[in-house]
Design a protein around this motif. Structure first.
Motif, mmCIF file in Angstrom:
data_model
loop_
_atom_site.group_PDB
_atom_site.id
_atom_site.type_symbol
_atom_site.label_atom_id
_atom_site.label_comp_id
_atom_site.label_asym_id
_atom_site.label_seq_id
_atom_site.Cartn_x
_atom_site.Cartn_y
_atom_site.Cartn_z
ATOM 1 N N ALA A 89 0.839 -1.206 0.000
ATOM 2 C CA ALA A 89 0.000 0.000 0.000
ATOM 3 C C ALA A 89 0.874 1.257 0.000
ATOM 4 C CB ALA A 89 -0.924 -0.001 1.218
ATOM 5 N N LEU A 90 1.950 1.236 0.791
ATOM 6 C CA LEU A 90 2.865 2.377 0.827
ATOM 7 C C LEU A 90 3.524 2.586 -0.531
ATOM 8 C CD1 LEU A 90 4.597 1.865 4.298
ATOM 9 C CD2 LEU A 90 3.035 3.697 3.664
ATOM 10 N N LEU A 91 3.990 1.502 -1.146
ATOM 11 C CA LEU A 91 4.628 1.615 -2.460
ATOM 12 C C LEU A 91 3.632 2.112 -3.511
ATOM 13 C CD1 LEU A 91 6.826 -1.622 -2.454
ATOM 14 C CD2 LEU A 91 7.587 0.739 -2.130
ATOM 15 N N GLY A 92 2.389 1.637 -3.414
ATOM 16 C CA GLY A 92 1.357 2.109 -4.339
ATOM 17 C C GLY A 92 1.086 3.593 -4.168
ATOM 18 N N SER A 93 1.081 4.046 -2.910
ATOM 19 C CA SER A 93 0.842 5.474 -2.652
ATOM 20 C C SER A 93 1.979 6.327 -3.208
ATOM 21 C CB SER A 93 0.668 5.723 -1.152
ATOM 22 O OG SER A 93 1.905 5.606 -0.449
ATOM 23 N N VAL A 94 3.190 5.775 -3.202
ATOM 24 C CA VAL A 94 4.341 6.494 -3.773
ATOM 25 C C VAL A 94 4.177 6.620 -5.289
ATOM 26 C CG1 VAL A 94 6.827 6.369 -4.205
ATOM 27 C CG2 VAL A 94 5.931 5.865 -1.930
#
Length: 236
Positions: free
Chosen positions: A101-106
């Motif tokens: 989820a964090l990588l997707g938000s980036v």
């Protein structure tokens, strides 16, 4: 401000790490529960604490909500299968979900860790808050550092998931209960250091510089106003 924050951090570590690990060995050793029920009951405190945090906040923060839902889904799945190793993999699944989820938000340009990072950097100061907003609008270097901060945590969580899954299926359950916690703590320490060097540190420096420039501009305007007043009074 430092002591209360350190106190809250210690309490969080105690509730989220110390209580689950300690209660697992207590329930299994002193009360004779099997690995599955011991793991299940030892997960109750973190689930309740995360749930309370979500309910207490006036606005819904995506990260704790995601952790809560993953915890609940993992508990239901684990009790349904009765597999102790699957219950341990549940913890890895939570961190991997958060990591992805964090990588997707980036990738989307909306880093999820900003909600956690910003209060630490602006420290409730209106001038630093204004500097944050100005830098976010005008500085590509600031935005890149913000993205790097979330990206480091995303990579760390996904990597931790891989390590723990390998451990779960190659080591005894009792060993992985404490070793999984060690892996998590080491991962967090490394992520703190790297994200600080690549993200938070440069952002702190840029905010400090922006605040200094704003103070200098205000001082210059004040001096200009004084001089203008003096010139006006002299001509008068």
């Amino acid at each position: 401000m430092t002591k209360p924050r350190k106190s809250r951090t210690f309490v969080s570590l105690l509730l989220d790490v110390g209580v689950p690990v300690g209660s697992y060995y207590l329930l299994k050793g002193a009360f004779g529960l099997g690995a599955v029920p011991a793991l299940g009951w030892s997960s109750v405190v973190p689930v309740l604490r995360t749930g309370w945090g979500v309910l207490r906040e006036r606005e819904v923060n995506a990260l704790p909500l995601l952790i809560l839902l993953a915890n609940l889904a993992g508990l239901l799945l684990s009790f349904g299968t009765g597999d102790a190793r699957l219950m341990l993999v549940k913890d890895s699944a939570i961190t991997s979900l958060v990591g992805f989820a964090l990588l997707g938000s980036v990738v989307l340009g909306r880093p999820m860790m900003t909600a956690t990072l910003k209060p630490w950097l602006v420290k409730g100061d209106a001038v630093r808050e204004a500097a944050w907003g100005r830098l976010r609008r005008e500085s590509s270097a600031f935005r890149r550092a913000e993205l790097r901060f979330s990206a480091v945590w995303g990579v760390a969580f996904v990597g931790e998931c891989g390590l723990r899954i390998v451990g779960v299926y190659t080591l005894p359950v009792d060993t992985m209960v404490w070793l999984g916690t060690v892996v998590m703590i080491v991962t967090m320490v490394v992520a703190f250091v790297v994200s600080g060097a690549l993200g938070a540190g440069p952002m702190v420096h840029m905010i400090g510089s922006a605040v200094g420039e704003a103070d200098s501009a205000d001082l210059g305007n004040t001096e200009a106003e004084k001089n203008s007043s003096l010139v006006g009074s002299t001509h008068g």
